[in-house]
Every structure is written in structure tokens, then in C-alpha cells.
Design an enzyme around this catalytic site. Structure first.
Site, PDB file in Angstrom:
ATOM      1  CB  SER A  40      37.722  47.705  32.928  1.00  0.00           C
ATOM      2  OG  SER A  40      38.564  46.995  33.794  1.00  0.00           O
ATOM      3  CG  HIS A 144      34.245  43.543  35.846  1.00  0.00           C
ATOM      4  ND1 HIS A 144      35.253  43.421  36.762  1.00  0.00           N
ATOM      5  CD2 HIS A 144      34.856  43.770  34.651  1.00  0.00           C
ATOM      6  CE1 HIS A 144      36.435  43.566  36.160  1.00  0.00           C
ATOM      7  NE2 HIS A 144      36.219  43.785  34.886  1.00  0.00           N
ATOM      8  CD  GLU A 153      38.250  44.266  40.310  1.00  0.00           C
ATOM      9  OE1 GLU A 153      39.139  43.914  41.110  1.00  0.00           O
ATOM     10  OE2 GLU A 153      38.396  44.253  39.077  1.00  0.00           O
ATOM     11  CD  GLU A 194      37.301  40.362  38.075  1.00  0.00           C
ATOM     12  OE1 GLU A 194      37.438  40.596  39.291  1.00  0.00           O
ATOM     13  OE2 GLU A 194      38.021  40.869  37.197  1.00  0.00           O
ATOM     14  CG  ASP A 230      40.467  47.817  39.972  1.00  0.00           C
ATOM     15  OD1 ASP A 230      40.722  49.027  39.747  1.00  0.00           O
ATOM     16  OD2 ASP A 230      40.621  46.916  39.122  1.00  0.00           O
ATOM     17  CD  GLU A 273      43.767  46.930  40.246  1.00  0.00           C
ATOM     18  OE1 GLU A 273      43.841  46.076  41.160  1.00  0.00           O
ATOM     19  OE2 GLU A 273      43.368  46.645  39.109  1.00  0.00           O
ATOM     20  CG  ASP A 300      44.844  47.107  35.899  1.00  0.00           C
ATOM     21  OD1 ASP A 300      45.555  46.720  34.947  1.00  0.00           O
ATOM     22  OD2 ASP A 300      43.650  46.747  36.022  1.00  0.00           O
ATOM     23  CE  LYS A 325      44.324  43.112  35.110  1.00  0.00           C
ATOM     24  NZ  LYS A 325      43.476  44.287  34.751  1.00  0.00           N
ATOM     25  CG  HIS A 353      41.543  37.579  38.028  1.00  0.00           C
ATOM     26  ND1 HIS A 353      40.352  37.094  38.504  1.00  0.00           N
ATOM     27  CD2 HIS A 353      41.592  38.879  38.442  1.00  0.00           C
ATOM     28  CE1 HIS A 353      39.710  38.043  39.161  1.00  0.00           C
ATOM     29  NE2 HIS A 353      40.435  39.126  39.152  1.00  0.00           N
ATOM     30  CE  LYS A 376      42.429  42.813  40.428  1.00  0.00           C
ATOM     31  NZ  LYS A 376      41.739  44.085  40.090  1.00  0.00           N
TER      32      LYS A 376
HETATM   33  P1  PGA Z   1      39.576  43.581  33.400  1.00  0.00           P
HETATM   34  O1  PGA Z   1      39.382  44.009  34.915  1.00  0.00           O
HETATM   35  O2  PGA Z   1      40.169  42.236  33.374  1.00  0.00           O
HETATM   36  O3  PGA Z   1      38.160  43.642  32.872  1.00  0.00           O
HETATM   37  O4  PGA Z   1      40.454  44.636  32.776  1.00  0.00           O
HETATM   38  C1  PGA Z   1      40.253  43.656  35.929  1.00  0.00           C
HETATM   39  C2  PGA Z   1      40.917  44.864  36.507  1.00  0.00           C
HETATM   40  O5  PGA Z   1      40.616  46.013  36.120  1.00  0.00           O
HETATM   41  O6  PGA Z   1      41.781  44.695  37.365  1.00  0.00           O
HETATM   42 ZN    ZN Z   2      42.130  46.972  37.584  1.00  0.00          ZN
END
Ligand code: PGA
Ligand code: ZN
Length: 399
Positions: A40, A144, A153, A194, A230, A273, A300, A325, A353, A376
Site C-alpha cells: 500500500s 495486505h 491494520e 504481515e 492503520d 495512522e 504514513d 520508513k 517496517h 511498528k
Molecule cells: P506497506 O504497508 O508496507 O504495504 O505500505 C504498511 C503501512 O501502510 O504502514
Molecule cells: Zn501505513
């Protein structure tokens, strides 16, 4: 000086190829790191190239600027060389996947030369002793796991835990308890990318199950375990008709903000998030006005670890936390800049992650080095536990 940089394709946790880098120094220092990969992904992230292309391009453009030119221990210089070799704002020449793998591998080689743990090399002597609280993805869907919840999430937030180890085990206990509750309710479930449970339930049922599981575990361990989310709202947003789609349910941008504000109050959410889509700084700011005093509102896809987008968020009051990230921006220096800008302005940093991961543990060290209040990195599954177990080891050393 850096003596060699080798690059190869390895597997990530989804079975896709990703870039791994080895950095060797003249003095015998060695570092190895691999790029993660999102599903995503935010619109404004640095560019991930197909690994074969990213490797070829890095060999051509970046490696000659590093070998015999730069000290692995000088992270700023390593990362400036990567930026210079690339020549774009978004690493579209070299690939953010090659860049981040080399950046992290050089950091490890630099730590190896010093004989210091990576968190110490990156954070320095005065980094402070606070360790991050792990946010654990325990149930979810979205990009996911397609047939599961709309919200990406559901997270366990063990913010009452006395130490990292008890926090990590509390999240695992919530994951385990959810498995039992799903069994009891005859709701068979596989797992998403995940490792979170991915049952075919409504978001309302998911709240019910996750809240029951966190309550049960909190009673058991004797400290507070809250629920976080999230939403990954960009994935739900239909820009053409300007609505968020949860299956058959549609919400306008205003209704989305109301919906999230209500959820924060109903479930005492400790963390949310990406509650709105990545271009909606206004909606993010509106929500921050309404519930930012009682929950962490983290950007994010909104910020993509980018200091320019973060600066706009700070100016507009959009959110009170940033997800960090390294592969969204391409180097460790850029990621640290984002944490520092956030911290100076009273925002919290959440080192994270990606859904596609490897056994690489760099983010555990980065979170400790920067004093980020949260990390996270999932709950179960080898590529997730690699980071969590590293955090447990670091905790023995760091305080
Ligand atoms: P992604 O998802 O690594 O698939 O982008 C993680 C997130 O959205 O935090
Ligand atoms: Zn996210």
C-alpha cells in the site's frame, strides 16, 4: 574507506525479489542490509525500481562514487554520494531499493569498524535511554489480505508495559488470543502479508474481537494494552467520486473524519495512522483538532518520510506523529532528518517496517538510535520477529 559494494537479488517475505547490499571497508568492516517493499505504497514515495534494474543502475552510478571515495562510518557522506549519483529527488535513477540497501549496509559496516552496535553508531553517546513501544499488527486486510477487513491494520498498543520484552510478548499474546476468539466464533482465518489474522469479517466485528483480545491480555499481564489502527485510507479513497468505499458503504471526506473521531472515542484508540487519504492535509488537520489531544495521529502515505511534506503538515497542524520508513525516502540520513524535524516540532516518530520484509534488523537500531517513541514491525513471523528479537537484545545493552 569503502573497499567494495556488492549487490544481489534475494527473496523478500512475499517471495518477491529485493535488493541486498554488502559493504566492505579497507579496515575489514562488513555490513549487509536488504530493502523492504510496500504493497500500500504512498503516491509520493521514492521510486522502487525492479531489483535487476536497480542493481544495474547502482553498479553503474553509485558504486564508483563510494568505493575508495567515502568512509562507511561517515553516514552523511555515504548518503550524499548516493543522492549525487542518483541526481533526482526521488531516486528514480538508482532506485530507492538499491539506495536504502547500500545506505543501511554502509551504516552496519561503519558500526563494525567501530566495534559498536548499530544503534550506538547511529545514535551516539548522548542518544538517551528510552526504548520504543512496539505497535503490533494483529488483524487486518486492505492491500495486505484482500478478502478481510477494509481497515488495513488493527494494532495492539502495549503502552503500559514496563519494558520492551513484556511489550513484545503482550502483542504476541493478543495475536494468539485473537486466534482463539476466531476459533470460538467459527470464523476461520488465514494471515495477511504481515502475519496478522485476516478473517472475512466486517470492520465492526474486527473491533469487537480485537478489543476483547486486548482486554483479556491486559487483565492477564496487568498493564494497559490499547487498540490502534492503520486505516491506510488512500487505498479506500475513490478520487473520482470523492468518497471512501468500505465495500458497499461510502463515506464522504467529512463523514470519514466523523467516523474516525467516533472510533477514537468508542474504542479509546491510542493510535490512528492514515485516517484520511494522502492529499487531504485539511481533513488530517480537522481530525487533529478534534482528537489529537487523546490519540496519536500518524501520517504514513501523508508524509512518506519526506521533510518537505512533513513541514507542510507541521504548518497546517495535520497530525501529531510521522511514520518513518527509510525506503520511502532512500537513505538513513533522510530518515533521521525526518525524525529530527518531527521531534523538534513536538511530533512523535514511529519507525516502521514494510509489508514486504526480509530478516534485516536495521529499523530496530534506527528506532533506538533516534529515541523514537514507537516502532511498528508486526507481531509474528520470522521477518517480523527478527526486528522484535533484536529489540529485546538491544534492550539488554542500551539501558
Ligand atoms: P506497506 O504497508 O508496507 O504495504 O505500505 C504498511 C503501512 O501502510 O504502514
Ligand atoms: Zn501505513
Amino acid at each position: 574507506l569503502i573497499r567494495s559494494v556488492s549487490l544481489r537479488r534475494i527473496l523478500d517475505s512475499r517471495g518477491n525479489p529485493t535488493v541486498e547490499a554488502d559493504v566492505l571497508t579497507d579496515s575489514g568492516g562488513f555490513g549487509r542490509a536488504a530493502a523492504p517493499s510496500g504493497a500500500s505504497t504512498g503516491e509520493y514515495e521514492a521510486i522502487e525500481l525492479p531489483p535487476g534494474e536497480a542493481i544495474a543502475s547502482a553498479r553503474q552510478h553509485a558504486v564508483p562514487r563510494l568505493v575508495d571515495e567515502v568512509h562507511a562510518g561517515n553516514q552523511r557522506e555515504v548518503d550524499a554520494a548516493l543522492r549525487g549519483a542518483d541526481g533526482t529527488d526521488d531516486f528514480s535513477t538508482v532506485g530507492a531499493n538499491s539506495a536504502v540497501a547500500i545506505s543501511m549496509a554502509a551504516a552496519k559496516a561503519g558500526a563494525d569498524v567501530l566495534g559498536a552496535p548499530l544503534f550506538q553508531h547511529l545514535g551516539g553517546t548522548f542518544r538517551g535511554g528510552d526504548l520504543p513501544i512496539p505497535l503490533g499488527n494483529v488483524l487486518g486486510g486492505g492491500e495486505h489480505a484482500k478478502a478481510a477487513t477494509h481497515i488495513q491494520e488493527f494494532l495492539a498498543v502495549p503502552h503500559g508495559a514496563p519494558n520492551v520484552s513484556e511489550a513484545v510478548f503482550a502483542n504476541a499474546a493478543v495475536h494468539d488470543r485473537i486466534g482463539e476468539l476466531l476459533d470460538e466464533r467459527d470464523m476461520p482465518a488465514g494471515k495477511g502479508d504481515e502475519g496478522a489474522w485476516a478473517p472475512a469479517v466486517t470492520d465492526a466485528e474486527a473491533f469487537d474481537i480485537v478489543a476483547a483480545a486486548t482486554d483479556d491480555v491486559a487483565a492477564d499481564v496487568g498493564f494497559d494494552v490499547a487498540v490502534g489502527l492503520d486505516v491506510a485510507a488512500s487505498e479506500l479513497y475513490d478520487a473520482e467520486s470523492e468518497v471512501y468505499r468500505y465495500g458497499d458503504v461510502e463515506r464522504t471526506p467529512d463523514e470519514q473524519v466523523d467516523y474516525i473521531a467516533d472510533l477514537v472515542d468508542e474504542y479509546d484508540l491510542a493510535y490512528v495512522e492514515d485516517p484520511v487519504e494522502e492529499d487531504d492535509f485539511d481533513g488530517f488537520a480537522d481530525l487533529t483538532d478534534r482528537v489529537g489531544d487523546r490519540t496519536v495521529l500518524c501520517g504514513d502515505d501523508l508524509f512518506v518520510t519526506n521533510v518537505e511534506r512533513l513541514r507542510r503538515g507541521i504548518d497546517e497542524g495535520a497530525g501529531n506523529a510521522i511514520l518513518v520508513k527509510p525506503n520511502q525516502i532512500g537513505t538513513l540520513s533522510d530518515a533521521v532528518d525526518a525524525v529530527e524535524l518531527a521531534t523538534r516540532n513536538g511530533l512523535e516518530a514511529v519507525v516502521s517496517h514494510r509489508s514486504g520484509e526480509t530478516e534485516d534488523t536495521t529499523i530496530a537500531h534506527l528506532a533506538v538510535a533516534t529515541g523514537a517513541p514507537f516502532i511498528k514491525t508486526g507481531t509474528v513471523g520470522g521477518e517480523r520477529t527478527a526486528k522484535l528479537n533484536e529489540l529485546i537484545r538491544i534492550a539488554e545493552d542500551a539501558v
